[in-house]
Motif scaffolding. Structure first.
Motif, PDB file in Angstrom:
ATOM      1  N   ARG A 142       0.805  -1.232   0.000  1.00  0.00           N
ATOM      2  CA  ARG A 142       0.000   0.000   0.000  1.00  0.00           C
ATOM      3  C   ARG A 142       0.836   1.278   0.000  1.00  0.00           C
ATOM      4  O   ARG A 142       0.326   2.332  -0.345  1.00  0.00           O
ATOM      5  CB  ARG A 142      -0.950   0.008   1.196  1.00  0.00           C
ATOM      6  CG  ARG A 142      -0.251   0.029   2.534  1.00  0.00           C
ATOM      7  CD  ARG A 142      -1.251  -0.014   3.652  1.00  0.00           C
ATOM      8  NE  ARG A 142      -0.572  -0.282   4.913  1.00  0.00           N
ATOM      9  CZ  ARG A 142      -1.169  -0.236   6.080  1.00  0.00           C
ATOM     10  NH1 ARG A 142      -2.440   0.065   6.147  1.00  0.00           N
ATOM     11  NH2 ARG A 142      -0.508  -0.494   7.179  1.00  0.00           N
ATOM     12  N   PHE A 143       2.110   1.199   0.386  1.00  0.00           N
ATOM     13  CA  PHE A 143       2.936   2.398   0.412  1.00  0.00           C
ATOM     14  C   PHE A 143       3.675   2.625  -0.904  1.00  0.00           C
ATOM     15  O   PHE A 143       4.444   3.570  -1.019  1.00  0.00           O
ATOM     16  CB  PHE A 143       3.940   2.342   1.570  1.00  0.00           C
ATOM     17  CG  PHE A 143       3.288   2.363   2.925  1.00  0.00           C
ATOM     18  CD1 PHE A 143       2.436   3.402   3.285  1.00  0.00           C
ATOM     19  CD2 PHE A 143       3.506   1.349   3.838  1.00  0.00           C
ATOM     20  CE1 PHE A 143       1.825   3.427   4.531  1.00  0.00           C
ATOM     21  CE2 PHE A 143       2.908   1.365   5.088  1.00  0.00           C
ATOM     22  CZ  PHE A 143       2.064   2.415   5.433  1.00  0.00           C
ATOM     23  N   ALA A 144       3.482   1.775  -1.899  1.00  0.00           N
ATOM     24  CA  ALA A 144       4.148   1.966  -3.189  1.00  0.00           C
ATOM     25  C   ALA A 144       3.551   3.192  -3.883  1.00  0.00           C
ATOM     26  O   ALA A 144       2.335   3.311  -3.997  1.00  0.00           O
ATOM     27  CB  ALA A 144       3.964   0.732  -4.067  1.00  0.00           C
ATOM     28  N   PRO A 145       4.415   4.122  -4.343  1.00  0.00           N
ATOM     29  CA  PRO A 145       3.902   5.341  -4.983  1.00  0.00           C
ATOM     30  C   PRO A 145       3.135   5.074  -6.279  1.00  0.00           C
ATOM     31  O   PRO A 145       2.249   5.823  -6.645  1.00  0.00           O
ATOM     32  CB  PRO A 145       5.166   6.164  -5.271  1.00  0.00           C
ATOM     33  CG  PRO A 145       6.216   5.607  -4.371  1.00  0.00           C
ATOM     34  CD  PRO A 145       5.868   4.171  -4.173  1.00  0.00           C
ATOM     35  N   SER A 146       3.498   4.006  -7.010  1.00  0.00           N
ATOM     36  CA  SER A 146       2.826   3.704  -8.271  1.00  0.00           C
ATOM     37  C   SER A 146       2.817   2.191  -8.483  1.00  0.00           C
ATOM     38  O   SER A 146       3.530   1.437  -7.805  1.00  0.00           O
ATOM     39  CB  SER A 146       3.536   4.380  -9.442  1.00  0.00           C
ATOM     40  OG  SER A 146       4.792   3.760  -9.667  1.00  0.00           O
ATOM     41  N   GLN A 147       2.018   1.767  -9.470  1.00  0.00           N
ATOM     42  CA  GLN A 147       1.956   0.346  -9.812  1.00  0.00           C
ATOM     43  C   GLN A 147       3.318  -0.137 -10.321  1.00  0.00           C
ATOM     44  O   GLN A 147       3.742  -1.241 -10.012  1.00  0.00           O
ATOM     45  CB  GLN A 147       0.868   0.129 -10.876  1.00  0.00           C
ATOM     46  CG  GLN A 147       0.582  -1.320 -11.173  1.00  0.00           C
ATOM     47  CD  GLN A 147      -0.177  -2.009 -10.043  1.00  0.00           C
ATOM     48  OE1 GLN A 147      -0.747  -1.352  -9.183  1.00  0.00           O
ATOM     49  NE2 GLN A 147      -0.181  -3.323 -10.053  1.00  0.00           N
ATOM     50  N   ARG A 148       3.997   0.715 -11.099  1.00  0.00           N
ATOM     51  CA  ARG A 148       5.318   0.343 -11.615  1.00  0.00           C
ATOM     52  C   ARG A 148       6.306   0.127 -10.473  1.00  0.00           C
ATOM     53  O   ARG A 148       7.081  -0.832 -10.476  1.00  0.00           O
ATOM     54  CB  ARG A 148       5.831   1.436 -12.560  1.00  0.00           C
ATOM     55  CG  ARG A 148       7.159   1.097 -13.206  1.00  0.00           C
ATOM     56  CD  ARG A 148       7.649   2.225 -14.121  1.00  0.00           C
ATOM     57  NE  ARG A 148       8.911   1.860 -14.734  1.00  0.00           N
ATOM     58  CZ  ARG A 148      10.100   1.914 -14.124  1.00  0.00           C
ATOM     59  NH1 ARG A 148      10.172   2.324 -12.868  1.00  0.00           N
ATOM     60  NH2 ARG A 148      11.206   1.558 -14.754  1.00  0.00           N
TER      61      ARG A 148
END
Length: 202
Positions: A142-148
């Motif tokens: 959930r803390f990932a800034p983007s899907q990439r």
């Protein structure tokens, strides 16, 4: 989440118990499960450790998010220290050959892969187990800034740490088997062979 937190609480309390035993001269006591051999001291330590985590959860995980930046380098230094300790017991080659007779017997009976293939199969098994959790458990992504970022992070963040820590585990197990006649797989088991201050830090 409940299963994983319970496992971590148990392992954390085990580590504290083993380190405390080393510092206060009680020695390492095997503590792998709750059974009739559980002592009052072990139970109280486990309950205190759980209470500490209840407090942390009640305060909210976001409050401790910045600790990751402090803890990650400490964990890396800890792994390096364990590798240095393993190297002090024997060379890497000697550690990898520590159980040659056992491995040869297992291969002769058709019960084991050669070491490189066995290591790759074990890493694949570990990553495969975690990959489903990473895809399905929002807490891990959930803390990932983007899907990439999430995809790249998982492509690097799963196989690389599992491969390196798996190799370190094999090295320490082989080195401890070479030095002490027993392969040690759990970090709290190392404490009885470390100075008390190192065990407490561990």
């Amino acid at each position: 989440a409940i299963m994983w937190l319970s496992f971590q609480l148990w392992q954390g309390a085990l580590g504290l118990f083993a380190a405390g035993g080393r510092v206060f001269g009680e020695g390492f006591t095997e503590w792998g499960r709750i059974d009739e051999f559980l002592t009052l001291g072990q139970l109280l330590l486990l309950l205190a450790f759980i209470a500490l985590h209840v407090l942390a959860v009640s305060l909210g995980a976001a409050r401790f998010r910045s600790l990751v930046y402090a803890i990650a380098p400490v964990q890396l230094l800890g792994c390096i220290a364990i590798a240095v300790w393993a190297a002090s017991l024997c060379s890497f080659g000697e550690a990898m050959r520590a159980d040659d007779r056992v491995a040869a017997e297992a291969r002769a009976s058709g019960g084991a892969l050669p070491r490189p293939q066995a290591w790759l199969a074990a890493i694949n098994s570990s990553v495969g187990t975690w990959s489903t959790l990473v895809l399905n458990v929002a807490d891990l992504s959930r803390f990932a800034p983007s899907q990439r970022d999430q995809i790249v992070g998982q492509a690097i963040g799963l196989p690389l740490p599992f491969g390196l820590t798996g190799l370190l585990g094999l090295w320490v197990a082989g080195a401890s088997s070479f030095a002490f006649g027993e392969a040690l797989w759990q970090i709290p088991q190392y404490f009885e062979h470390w100075p008390p201050a190192a065990a407490l830090a561990g």
